[in-house]
Scaffold this motif. Structure first.
Motif, PDB file in Angstrom:
ATOM      1  N   THR A  88     -50.664 -15.979  -0.313  1.00  0.00           N
ATOM      2  CA  THR A  88     -51.783 -15.984   0.617  1.00  0.00           C
ATOM      3  C   THR A  88     -51.690 -14.754   1.501  1.00  0.00           C
ATOM      4  N   VAL A  89     -52.768 -14.466   2.189  1.00  0.00           N
ATOM      5  CA  VAL A  89     -52.771 -13.331   3.102  1.00  0.00           C
ATOM      6  C   VAL A  89     -51.721 -13.522   4.196  1.00  0.00           C
ATOM      7  N   GLN A  90     -51.575 -14.749   4.694  1.00  0.00           N
ATOM      8  CA  GLN A  90     -50.591 -15.007   5.739  1.00  0.00           C
ATOM      9  C   GLN A  90     -49.177 -14.766   5.231  1.00  0.00           C
ATOM     10  N   ALA A 124     -58.885  -4.820   3.379  1.00  0.00           N
ATOM     11  CA  ALA A 124     -58.263  -4.001   2.342  1.00  0.00           C
ATOM     12  C   ALA A 124     -58.169  -4.659   0.971  1.00  0.00           C
ATOM     13  N   LEU A 125     -57.627  -5.846   0.890  1.00  0.00           N
ATOM     14  CA  LEU A 125     -57.388  -6.411  -0.434  1.00  0.00           C
ATOM     15  C   LEU A 125     -58.665  -6.881  -1.110  1.00  0.00           C
ATOM     16  N   THR A 126     -59.595  -7.435  -0.349  1.00  0.00           N
ATOM     17  CA  THR A 126     -60.866  -7.822  -0.963  1.00  0.00           C
ATOM     18  C   THR A 126     -61.631  -6.593  -1.422  1.00  0.00           C
ATOM     19  N   CYS A 127     -61.507  -5.499  -0.662  1.00  0.00           N
ATOM     20  CA  CYS A 127     -62.124  -4.236  -1.066  1.00  0.00           C
ATOM     21  C   CYS A 127     -61.521  -3.759  -2.376  1.00  0.00           C
ATOM     22  N   LEU A 128     -60.199  -3.777  -2.464  1.00  0.00           N
ATOM     23  CA  LEU A 128     -59.532  -3.294  -3.668  1.00  0.00           C
ATOM     24  C   LEU A 128     -59.772  -4.217  -4.854  1.00  0.00           C
ATOM     25  N   GLU A 135     -56.113  -9.067  -7.721  1.00  0.00           N
ATOM     26  CA  GLU A 135     -57.066 -10.118  -8.061  1.00  0.00           C
ATOM     27  C   GLU A 135     -56.910 -11.281  -7.098  1.00  0.00           C
ATOM     28  N   GLU A 136     -58.031 -11.945  -6.801  1.00  0.00           N
ATOM     29  CA  GLU A 136     -57.964 -13.202  -6.056  1.00  0.00           C
ATOM     30  C   GLU A 136     -57.819 -14.326  -7.075  1.00  0.00           C
ATOM     31  N   VAL A 137     -56.788 -15.153  -6.887  1.00  0.00           N
ATOM     32  CA  VAL A 137     -56.393 -16.136  -7.898  1.00  0.00           C
ATOM     33  C   VAL A 137     -57.525 -17.097  -8.238  1.00  0.00           C
ATOM     34  N   ASP A 138     -58.201 -17.612  -7.228  1.00  0.00           N
ATOM     35  CA  ASP A 138     -59.248 -18.612  -7.449  1.00  0.00           C
ATOM     36  C   ASP A 138     -60.634 -18.070  -7.149  1.00  0.00           C
ATOM     37  N   GLY A 139     -60.804 -16.774  -7.308  1.00  0.00           N
ATOM     38  CA  GLY A 139     -62.111 -16.190  -7.088  1.00  0.00           C
ATOM     39  C   GLY A 139     -62.317 -15.683  -5.680  1.00  0.00           C
ATOM     40  N   CYS A 142     -60.920 -16.802  -1.686  1.00  0.00           N
ATOM     41  CA  CYS A 142     -59.785 -17.728  -1.570  1.00  0.00           C
ATOM     42  C   CYS A 142     -58.625 -17.115  -0.793  1.00  0.00           C
ATOM     43  N   LYS A 143     -58.567 -15.791  -0.742  1.00  0.00           N
ATOM     44  CA  LYS A 143     -57.539 -15.050  -0.011  1.00  0.00           C
ATOM     45  C   LYS A 143     -56.122 -15.341  -0.524  1.00  0.00           C
ATOM     46  N   ILE A 144     -56.018 -15.682  -1.801  1.00  0.00           N
ATOM     47  CA  ILE A 144     -54.716 -15.769  -2.474  1.00  0.00           C
ATOM     48  C   ILE A 144     -54.736 -14.711  -3.564  1.00  0.00           C
TER      49      ILE A 144
END
Length: 418
Positions: A88-90, A124-128, A135-139, A142-144
């Motif tokens: 997760t992001v945290q 940053a990560l959603t942009c990338l 990749e986001e695991v669950d779409g 989800c921030k994982i």
């Protein structure tokens, strides 16, 4: 009546035809590289066909935000933190020591909250991930996150790592580019200083400042790592793509850097007999010597410290072969003429100079074109065409012997004394 396809469909059909041609060119790597460059250009043409001129202009202008996101993820070592798992992001914030909302948590804060407010809901990560890096695991949302093949190269332990290159491009390169308009203005840069010198508030060329100041040791180390990684990426197979074994030793590499090509040559049976004289500024050569000692090949080279701009020339004289590798494009013409004259003075009548360099061709890809902008920002230098290169060397008494355009990005241009 047959309908005429619209602009977007027409471009898409061209892209499909080029992609099919690329898949069919299995035995001609130079042709495949040319088609890759055309596909990149056609992809931009497709965007222009579906966007308004203002939308396209802003898209190009906003591209630096994507590189900023890439730089943040690389600096935070997100790829290393993720490894083969997901987080997760945290959790990533805890592992990397970077703020969660900068990495990926939705917030009214910006990517660099303390510096500038932009993209309030994009981080940053959603942009990338939208660019296929991570990749986001669950779409979406989800921030994982997890690694994919495009994000793994951000890890310094990856065999094709580009972490050092990204750091150099997004730090020295980005800051220098931000002052390019000032450098081009005679009223701002009265002395004609490069954008890089303006960005770092120094009165000497940026490369010389990095190499000569002890407090810049980390910058020098990253710069050398960056060039090694970029060379590995753009010139994979260079060692097998030219008749290096036929060269006469010792080969004097003027401005050798970490001499990665030479170390690679020593690993091949056909070129392990070669011997080298490595010439560069003292701080650079010290790091080069350590790398060669670690590789156990220090006995294959002589290490001579010096400045190729110094006159009279202090470049080792009387060798049969001289080489300029990725040096020529770093300097504008008036500076290049100085070290070219010094090399000419050091050479024997039958010596050969190899200019190992990226040339600007009509079919050059995006990397070569943007690299030209990169060098212009850093040091007022540009990527030259073959005719421009020949004319410049002729000014100091060289004549062209042979041009070898390789499968890799580089060309090896052979010159002798006129």
């Amino acid at each position: 009546m047959t309908s005429v396809p619209g602009p977007a469909i027409a471009v898409a059909q061209k892209i499909l035809a080029l992609a099919q041609k690329y898949e069919g060119e299995t035995n001609n790597e130079i042709r495949r590289r040319s088609i890759r460059a055309q596909l990149q250009d056609m992809s931009d043409e497709l965007l222009r066909a579906i966007l308004t001129p203002s939308e396209y202009a802003i898209l190009v202008a906003e591209a630096f935000h994507e590189s900023s996101a890439l730089n943040l993820a690389t600096a935070a070592k997100v790829a290393d933190a993720l490894g083969d798992g997901h987080s997760t992001v945290q959790d990533l914030a805890s592992k990397t020591g970077y703020r969660a909302h900068h990495l990926g948590k939705p917030s009214i804060c910006s990517l660099f909250m303390n510096l500038i407010v932009w993209w309030a809901t994009r981080t940053a990560l959603t942009c990338l991930a939208s660019k296929g890096i991570f990749e986001e695991v669950d779409g979406f949302g989800c921030k994982i996150f997890k690694n994919n093949e495009n994000s793994r190269v951000l890890s310094g332990s990856h065999p094709d790592a580009v972490d050092g290159a990204i750091g150099f491009i997004c730090d020295e390169g980005f800051k220098s580019a931000s002052r390019l308009a000032d450098a081009a203005s005679p009223s701002v840069s009265v002395a004609g200083l490069p954008a890089g010198s303006l960005a770092f508030n120094v009165q000497i060329p940026l490369f010389k400042w990095i190499a000569s100041q002890p407090e810049n040791a980390w910058r020098l180390q990253r710069q050398m790592k960056a060039y090694d990684q970029l060379h590995h990426m753009a010139n994979h197979g260079l060692e097998e793509d030219f008749a290096w074994g036929a060269l006469r030793s010792p080969i004097v590499d003027v401005g050798c850097g970490i001499a990665s090509t030479e170390r690679a040559l020593l690993e091949h049976a056909s070129t392990k007999h070669l011997r080298f004289t490595l010439f560069d500024l003292p701080p650079v050569l010290e790091k080069t010597r350590k790398l060669w000692e670690e590789a156990g090949v220090q006995d294959k080279a002589t290490f001579i410290a010096g400045d190729f701009f110094q006159t009279p020339s202090v470049i080792p004289a009387g060798a049969p072969t001289y080489m300029l590798r990725h040096i020529f494009l770093e300097w504008q013409d008036d500076k290049a003429l100085i070290f070219l004259k010094n090399i000419h003075d050091a050479m024997m009548s039958d010596s050969v100079l190899l200019v190992v360099e990226v040339l600007l061709h009509e079919d050059s890809d995006r990397l070569i074109r943007t690299s030209s902008m990169h060098m212009l920002s850093l040091n007022n230098a540009v990527t030259r065409t073959l005719p421009e290169t020949i004319v410049l060397l002729e000014k100091v008494g060289f004549k062209l012997k042979k041009v070898n355009r390789l499968l890799a990005a580089d060309s090896v241009i052979e010159f002798v004394k006129a």
